[in-house]
Design a protein around this motif. Structure first.
Motif, short mmCIF file in Angstrom:
data_model
loop_
_atom_site.label_atom_id
_atom_site.label_comp_id
_atom_site.label_asym_id
_atom_site.label_seq_id
_atom_site.Cartn_x
_atom_site.Cartn_y
_atom_site.Cartn_z
N ASP A 3 0.85 -1.18 0.00
CA ASP A 3 0.00 0.00 0.00
C ASP A 3 0.89 1.24 0.00
OD1 ASP A 3 -2.19 -1.68 0.15
OD2 ASP A 3 -2.20 -1.66 2.36
N VAL A 4 0.26 2.36 -0.38
CA VAL A 4 1.02 3.61 -0.39
C VAL A 4 1.50 3.95 1.02
CG1 VAL A 4 0.86 6.09 -0.84
CG2 VAL A 4 -0.23 4.46 -2.40
N PHE A 5 0.64 3.72 2.00
CA PHE A 5 1.03 4.03 3.39
C PHE A 5 0.37 3.02 4.31
CE2 PHE A 5 0.79 6.21 7.45
CZ PHE A 5 2.05 6.77 7.55
N SER A 6 1.13 2.42 5.18
CA SER A 6 0.62 1.40 6.08
C SER A 6 1.04 1.71 7.51
CB SER A 6 1.13 0.01 5.67
OG SER A 6 0.74 -0.96 6.63
N PHE A 10 4.73 0.73 11.03
CA PHE A 10 5.44 1.43 12.09
C PHE A 10 5.95 0.45 13.15
CE2 PHE A 10 3.16 5.77 11.49
CZ PHE A 10 4.01 6.05 10.43
N GLY A 11 5.11 -0.54 13.46
CA GLY A 11 5.52 -1.51 14.46
C GLY A 11 6.71 -2.34 14.03
N GLU A 12 6.83 -2.56 12.73
CA GLU A 12 7.95 -3.33 12.21
C GLU A 12 9.24 -2.51 12.17
OE1 GLU A 12 6.94 -4.78 8.40
OE2 GLU A 12 5.17 -5.91 9.06
N VAL A 13 9.13 -1.26 11.79
CA VAL A 13 10.32 -0.45 11.60
C VAL A 13 10.83 0.15 12.91
CG1 VAL A 13 9.10 1.73 11.13
CG2 VAL A 13 11.35 1.32 10.11
N ALA A 186 9.15 4.37 7.03
CA ALA A 186 10.44 4.42 7.73
C ALA A 186 10.90 5.86 7.94
CB ALA A 186 11.48 3.64 6.93
N PHE A 187 10.84 6.67 6.89
CA PHE A 187 11.33 8.04 7.03
C PHE A 187 10.36 8.93 7.80
CE2 PHE A 187 14.15 6.74 3.56
CZ PHE A 187 15.36 7.23 4.05
N THR A 188 9.06 8.63 7.70
CA THR A 188 8.09 9.38 8.51
C THR A 188 8.34 9.16 9.99
OG1 THR A 188 6.38 9.27 6.80
CG2 THR A 188 5.66 9.70 9.05
#
Length: 214
Positions: A3-6, A10-13, A186-188
């Protein structure tokens, strides 16, 4: 296809970025300590040493301040192969920023009224005691807010450590994105962590500026 954003990513990164953040924080803390101490030494040397010594020292500091940080990192890493990249990065950050902090200290020293120096001389105080008991306490007090701003700047410039292979937070985000194609998440999250870490320090610096203004 991702997806474009998931938000779930966040929990993974987060664990990956946390490992990089610890490197970022380590480099910032020790780099700031080196810069603060070495900058003070440079400022005092500029004022107290003979010109035959102080002029070459000032010239070297100007050279460091006027050349890009990333070039200094790469050059030092190629030259000092016996040290780890993180150690080299910390020292290069510290030395680079010490040249800026030296100017801040110099301004703080110059802000001490001339009468303070004359009073110390009238009281027969030694030059060392004059520096330690009269000049430096006032100079450092006046420069704390500016030193805090440089510490924040160093924190935000730690991503340059990627040039010598140090996996700090931004590099960790880039590596995660390269392996999962989740660059946005990741960068967000890396940007959010930078903000959460630097904002309280910036607030503290502003409070110091308000309290020490006169």
């Amino acid at each position: 296809m991702n997806d474009v954003f998931s938000p779930e990513a966040f929990g993974e990164v987060l664990p990956v970025l946390w490992a990089g953040f610890r490197i970022t924080l380590l480099a910032t803390v020790f780099g700031t300590l080196i810069a603060a101490v070495l900058g003070l030494v440079l400022a005092i040397a500029r004022r107290g040493l003979p010109r035959v010594v102080s002029i070459p020292l000032i010239s070297a500091a100007e050279f460091v301040r006027m050349t890009p940080l990333v070039v200094q990192l790469v050059f030092a890493n190629l030259l000092l192969t016996q040290f780890s990249s993180l150690t080299i990065g910390i020292w290069v950050l510290g030395i680079h920023y010490s040249t800026y902090m030296a100017e801040v200290y110099r301004a703080g020293i110059d802000s001490v009224p001339k009468g303070q120096w004359e009073a110390a001389t009238a009281l027969s105080m030694s030059r060392r005691r004059t520096w330690r008991a009269v000049v430096l306490p006032q100079a450092i007090r006046n420069t704390l807010p500016s030193l805090g701003n440089y510490a924040i700047s160093m924190f935000k410039e730690t991503p340059f450590l990627f040039a010598i292979g140090v996996v700090e937070m931004v590099t960790a985000a880039q590596q995660y994105g390269a392996s999962t194609f989740r660059y946005t998440e990741a960068f967000t999250l890396a940007g959010i962590i930078f903000l959460l870490a630097s904002y309280p320090t910036s607030v503290l610096v502003r409070k110091l500026e308000s309290r020490m203004a006169y």
